[in-house]
Design a protein around this motif. Sequence first.
Motif, PDB file in Angstrom:
ATOM      1  N   GLN A 119       0.825  -1.208   0.000  1.00 23.79           N
ATOM      2  CA  GLN A 119       0.000   0.000   0.000  1.00 23.79           C
ATOM      3  C   GLN A 119       0.859   1.259   0.000  1.00 23.79           C
ATOM      4  N   GLU A 120       2.045   1.168   0.615  1.00 21.86           N
ATOM      5  CA  GLU A 120       2.945   2.319   0.682  1.00 21.86           C
ATOM      6  C   GLU A 120       3.763   2.485  -0.593  1.00 21.86           C
ATOM      7  N   GLY A 121       3.660   1.534  -1.529  1.00 22.31           N
ATOM      8  CA  GLY A 121       4.340   1.663  -2.800  1.00 22.31           C
ATOM      9  C   GLY A 121       5.705   1.021  -2.876  1.00 22.31           C
ATOM     10  N   LEU A 122       6.096   0.260  -1.837  1.00 24.99           N
ATOM     11  CA  LEU A 122       7.397  -0.404  -1.871  1.00 24.99           C
ATOM     12  C   LEU A 122       7.361  -1.696  -2.671  1.00 24.99           C
ATOM     13  N   ILE A 123       6.180  -2.233  -2.897  1.00 23.83           N
ATOM     14  CA  ILE A 123       5.993  -3.493  -3.630  1.00 23.83           C
ATOM     15  C   ILE A 123       4.851  -3.294  -4.609  1.00 23.83           C
ATOM     16  N   ALA A 124       5.037  -3.747  -5.846  1.00 26.39           N
ATOM     17  CA  ALA A 124       3.957  -3.652  -6.829  1.00 26.39           C
ATOM     18  C   ALA A 124       3.015  -4.849  -6.738  1.00 26.39           C
ATOM     19  N   ALA A 125       3.565  -6.038  -6.515  1.00 24.75           N
ATOM     20  CA  ALA A 125       2.739  -7.252  -6.445  1.00 24.75           C
ATOM     21  C   ALA A 125       3.411  -8.241  -5.503  1.00 24.75           C
ATOM     22  N   ILE A 126       2.582  -9.048  -4.844  1.00 20.16           N
ATOM     23  CA  ILE A 126       3.064 -10.039  -3.881  1.00 20.16           C
ATOM     24  C   ILE A 126       2.730 -11.434  -4.377  1.00 20.16           C
ATOM     25  N   GLY A 127       3.720 -12.319  -4.330  1.00 19.48           N
ATOM     26  CA  GLY A 127       3.508 -13.719  -4.684  1.00 19.48           C
ATOM     27  C   GLY A 127       4.016 -14.618  -3.577  1.00 19.48           C
ATOM     28  N   LEU A 128       3.764 -15.892  -3.730  1.00 15.47           N
ATOM     29  CA  LEU A 128       4.269 -16.909  -2.812  1.00 15.47           C
ATOM     30  C   LEU A 128       5.324 -17.731  -3.526  1.00 15.47           C
ATOM     31  N   CYS A 129       6.116 -18.463  -2.755  1.00 12.97           N
ATOM     32  CA  CYS A 129       7.108 -19.370  -3.328  1.00 12.97           C
ATOM     33  C   CYS A 129       7.096 -20.672  -2.545  1.00 12.97           C
ATOM     34  N   ASN A 130       6.779 -21.755  -3.230  1.00 10.49           N
ATOM     35  CA  ASN A 130       6.781 -23.102  -2.656  1.00 10.49           C
ATOM     36  C   ASN A 130       5.839 -23.247  -1.465  1.00 10.49           C
ATOM     37  N   PHE A 131       4.711 -22.557  -1.505  1.00  8.34           N
ATOM     38  CA  PHE A 131       3.652 -22.811  -0.534  1.00  8.34           C
ATOM     39  C   PHE A 131       2.802 -23.974  -1.031  1.00  8.34           C
ATOM     40  N   ASP A 132       2.279 -24.771  -0.112  1.00  6.24           N
ATOM     41  CA  ASP A 132       1.448 -25.906  -0.500  1.00  6.24           C
ATOM     42  C   ASP A 132      -0.004 -25.463  -0.695  1.00  6.24           C
ATOM     43  N   SER A 133      -0.836 -26.404  -1.117  1.00  5.29           N
ATOM     44  CA  SER A 133      -2.227 -26.084  -1.451  1.00  5.29           C
ATOM     45  C   SER A 133      -3.003 -25.597  -0.239  1.00  5.29           C
ATOM     46  N   LEU A 134      -2.810 -26.274   0.902  1.00  5.17           N
ATOM     47  CA  LEU A 134      -3.556 -25.934   2.113  1.00  5.17           C
ATOM     48  C   LEU A 134      -3.257 -24.507   2.558  1.00  5.17           C
ATOM     49  N   ARG A 135      -1.975 -24.134   2.615  1.00  9.26           N
ATOM     50  CA  ARG A 135      -1.629 -22.786   3.076  1.00  9.26           C
ATOM     51  C   ARG A 135      -1.936 -21.729   2.028  1.00  9.26           C
ATOM     52  N   THR A 136      -1.829 -22.081   0.756  1.00 10.02           N
ATOM     53  CA  THR A 136      -2.206 -21.119  -0.287  1.00 10.02           C
ATOM     54  C   THR A 136      -3.689 -20.783  -0.180  1.00 10.02           C
ATOM     55  N   GLU A 137      -4.509 -21.805   0.031  1.00 15.29           N
ATOM     56  CA  GLU A 137      -5.949 -21.589   0.239  1.00 15.29           C
ATOM     57  C   GLU A 137      -6.193 -20.720   1.467  1.00 15.29           C
ATOM     58  N   GLU A 138      -5.498 -21.026   2.557  1.00 17.64           N
ATOM     59  CA  GLU A 138      -5.646 -20.258   3.791  1.00 17.64           C
ATOM     60  C   GLU A 138      -5.287 -18.794   3.577  1.00 17.64           C
ATOM     61  N   ILE A 139      -4.171 -18.548   2.908  1.00  8.76           N
ATOM     62  CA  ILE A 139      -3.700 -17.182   2.687  1.00  8.76           C
ATOM     63  C   ILE A 139      -4.645 -16.413   1.773  1.00  8.76           C
ATOM     64  N   CYS A 140      -5.077 -17.051   0.701  1.00 10.34           N
ATOM     65  CA  CYS A 140      -5.970 -16.375  -0.246  1.00 10.34           C
ATOM     66  C   CYS A 140      -7.328 -16.077   0.370  1.00 10.34           C
ATOM     67  N   THR A 141      -7.764 -16.917   1.305  1.00  9.17           N
ATOM     68  CA  THR A 141      -9.032 -16.679   1.994  1.00  9.17           C
ATOM     69  C   THR A 141      -8.893 -15.551   3.008  1.00  9.17           C
ATOM     70  N   ARG A 142      -7.742 -15.527   3.700  1.00  9.27           N
ATOM     71  CA  ARG A 142      -7.507 -14.488   4.711  1.00  9.27           C
ATOM     72  C   ARG A 142      -7.250 -13.123   4.061  1.00  9.27           C
ATOM     73  N   PHE A 143      -6.552 -13.129   2.942  1.00  6.16           N
ATOM     74  CA  PHE A 143      -6.178 -11.877   2.263  1.00  6.16           C
ATOM     75  C   PHE A 143      -6.669 -11.916   0.813  1.00  6.16           C
ATOM     76  N   PRO A 144      -7.967 -11.764   0.583  1.00 10.52           N
ATOM     77  CA  PRO A 144      -8.497 -11.873  -0.782  1.00 10.52           C
ATOM     78  C   PRO A 144      -7.828 -10.881  -1.740  1.00 10.52           C
ATOM     79  N   GLY A 145      -7.350 -11.411  -2.873  1.00 10.13           N
ATOM     80  CA  GLY A 145      -6.786 -10.562  -3.908  1.00 10.13           C
ATOM     81  C   GLY A 145      -5.362 -10.089  -3.669  1.00 10.13           C
ATOM     82  N   LEU A 146      -4.761 -10.422  -2.528  1.00 12.16           N
ATOM     83  CA  LEU A 146      -3.414  -9.939  -2.237  1.00 12.16           C
ATOM     84  C   LEU A 146      -2.355 -10.673  -3.046  1.00 12.16           C
ATOM     85  N   VAL A 147      -2.459 -11.993  -3.093  1.00 13.41           N
ATOM     86  CA  VAL A 147      -1.424 -12.818  -3.720  1.00 13.41           C
ATOM     87  C   VAL A 147      -1.756 -13.032  -5.195  1.00 13.41           C
TER      88      VAL A 147
END
Length: 350
Positions: free
Chosen positions: A143-171
Motif C-alpha cells: 500500500q505504501e508503494g514499496l511493492i507492486a505485487a506479492i507472490g508466494l514461493c513453494n507454498f502448499d495447497s492448504l496454506r495457499t488456500e488459507e492465505i488467499c481466503t484471509r487476504f483476498p486478492g493480495l497474492v
Amino acid sequence: MTSTVVRETFQLGPFTAPRLWTGLWQLSSNAWGTAPVSKIRQAMGRHVDLGYTAFGTSDHYGSAELIFGQFRASLGSPDSVLGATKWCVFKPIELTREVVAAAVRQRIERMRTHRVDLLQFHWQDYDNKDYLLALSILADLKQEGLIAAIGLCNFDSLRTEEICTRFPGLVVSNQVQFSLVDTRPLHGMTDVCTTHGVKLLTYGTLCGGFLADKWIGELEPDPYSGQLNPSQRKYLDMITKAWGAWVLFQDLLLVLRGIADRHNHDQGEGSNISISNVATRWVLDQPAVGACIVGARLGCAEHPAENARVYSLRLNDADRAAIEGVLSTVDGNGGRRLVETVGDCGAEYR
C-alpha cells in the motif's frame, strides 16, 4: 526467433508479463559454470531483445539481484523489464514491521529500483503461523508503494488456500516445481489457484535439462560422477526414485520426440521443435499456469531462441493422449504418487 513468432503474455497483478521467464538461480553458485559479470549482463540484453522481459531472482541467489539491478538500470526504459525476487524466511526471526521493511528495502537497493515488481514470499516452518503476520505487513508495504505485487514461493495447497481466503486478492502468484515428471500441482494446487485468481510460475519444467533430445538413448548417469550440475543431481533423484525409473523416462522422451517430429513435419521446412519445447508447452497448457521460468547459465550456455519455439507449438488431443499414456503407467498416477511420497508442492524443501 523470427518476427513472425507471437510472444504469449498473461496478466500478473499490474503487469502484462511474458509466459517464458529467465531464471537466475544458476548465478548462486560456480557449480553451474561462471562468466564475467560483463558477459552476464550482455546475455541479459540478448534475452530482452528476444522478448524475455521477465527475470526471476532471489535474496539467496548470490549476486544475482545485484547483477540484474546493474543491467536494468543501464536500460533506457528500466520499467520495460520485470524483476521478480524473493524474501525467504528459512529460520525463526523476530517478526516486526521494521524487520520486514528492511528486507524489502534491501531488495530495492540491490536491484536499483524504486519498488519491488514482484516480491515472492517463502516461509519454511508452517507450524509457526507468523507467515500470516508477515503477509499482513507486506500488504501494508505494498500500500505504501514499496511493492507492486506479492507472490508466494513453494507454498502448499492448504496454506495457499488459507492465505488467499484471509487476504483476498493480495497474492497474484505461487512459484512451484511443475513438469511432466512432477505433476503435483494438478492435485490440489491448480484448483486453489483457479478459484482465487492466482497464477503459477513454474520451475523445474525441463528437469534440470533432462527433458531434452540429448538424453534419448543415454544410460542413467552416475550422480557422483562429477559430470552433473546441482539441478541435474536433484532432478535425477526425482526421476529415478520419486517418479519412476530411468527406463520409463526414456519412454517419455521417445514419446515427446515423436510429437515434436509430427509438428515439425506439419510446420514444414525450417521447423525445429524439440523435446524441451513439447515439455514446456504441456506445462504452459495446464490450468492456472502463467509462466515457465527457465534457468539459464548466462554467459555460459543459453537457449533463448530454441526455447521461444514453444510459442509456435500447439499440442492436440493425440499429443496429450500419447503423453498421458506414459504418465499413467507410473503407479497408475505419477502425480498422486509424488504427493504421497514427497508431499504437496514445496514439501521437498521442508
